[in-house]
Design an enzyme around this catalytic site. Sequence first.
Site, PDB file in Angstrom:
ATOM      1  CG  ASP A 141      29.943  38.471  51.858  1.00  0.00           C
ATOM      2  OD1 ASP A 141      29.182  39.385  51.512  1.00  0.00           O
ATOM      3  OD2 ASP A 141      30.964  38.169  51.236  1.00  0.00           O
ATOM      4  CG  HIS A 191      29.517  41.043  48.364  1.00  0.00           C
ATOM      5  ND1 HIS A 191      30.270  40.261  49.215  1.00  0.00           N
ATOM      6  CD2 HIS A 191      30.403  41.603  47.497  1.00  0.00           C
ATOM      7  CE1 HIS A 191      31.554  40.348  48.876  1.00  0.00           C
ATOM      8  NE2 HIS A 191      31.659  41.154  47.835  1.00  0.00           N
ATOM      9  CG  ASN A 231      37.886  44.781  44.526  1.00  0.00           C
ATOM     10  OD1 ASN A 231      38.599  43.808  44.301  1.00  0.00           O
ATOM     11  ND2 ASN A 231      36.622  44.665  44.898  1.00  0.00           N
ATOM     12  CB  SER A 258      34.340  39.736  46.540  1.00  0.00           C
ATOM     13  OG  SER A 258      34.540  40.743  47.482  1.00  0.00           O
TER      14      SER A 258
END
Length: 342
Positions: free
Chosen positions: A33, A88, A180, A252
Amino acid sequence: TGQTGGVPDVDIDAPEAWNTETGDSSVVVGVVDTGIDYNHEDLAENIWTNPGEIPGNGIDDDNNGYVDDIHGWDFAYDDNDPMDGHGHGTHVAGTIGAVGDNGIGIAGVNWDVQIMALKFLGADGSGTTSDAIEAIRYAVDNGARILNMSFGGTSASQTLEAAMQYAWDAGAVMVCAAGNDGTHQVHYPGAYDPYCVAVAATDHDDVRAGFSNVGPEVDLAAPGVAVFSATRYLNEWQETHRFIYGTANGTSASTAYVSGLAALVLSQDPSLTSDELVDRIKFTADPVLTDPALGEDERLGTGRINALRALTEPPACVLLVDAVTVADADGRLSPGETADLL
Ligand code: CA
Ligand code: CA
């Protein structure tokens, strides 16, 4: 409780599951990530530390090709500091394994776990496939059994798929976001079957979140709307106000729940193979309704994960078929007759 106006008990039954298992520091989860705030008050205790590396001596003590890789690696900027420059990765890490029962912040799906920081996305949230591949290989070669991969795009990459095959063959379970776009758009690496579990998002009514992609590549769903987790401050105002927890929406966040559950099940039974582990999570999920707004009767994989059921029930055998054709000698099935599934 349906606290945001939703349906009560359409959650993953984490509190009930914690009566059975709260995680174990022998399980290593790699978070591929934006990095992780490994100093975060509710994460620091559960961050992976490389047992073979002496910090800051400029020597690759464990001879793995990376100098002073203490908590993971920064593949984006090619250094040994995988600090989150975005927020994130810290949010994902909090859902997987923020320290539980410590009187502060939140509890992750695992109260106890080791989270390896594999930074390949920069402060703008973007990165290269080649850095992702390096991160996946590093994670597997250095002991991560679960890989959380809350990233992706719409273009396929054979080299990324090959890296995932390498990881799968080495015994790793990869969990990927479905995307998404809110459409049937196929998203990679989530679509690389059988190497990863692709996760869609549900909301507080236990239906598909509007932004969540859906399609045959989706294996599972998990909550993905208004998910409260750890984050890190990125500016002076946030620092002054100690802005280290916050909510986020997205597949996520859903992916992190599934990675967390994979680690929780593995801590209960470390002998599970990757296939067995994935089946345990997939076939103990609660069925969910697909958003009728999508206009198609399509499942979100086998449903929304249920941690209690994953820990306590043997996985049921589920037959997923698009259509069943039955026929006998006259081409029709009459009451009382039997026929074979084709
Ligand atoms: Ca090293
Ligand atoms: Ca906590």
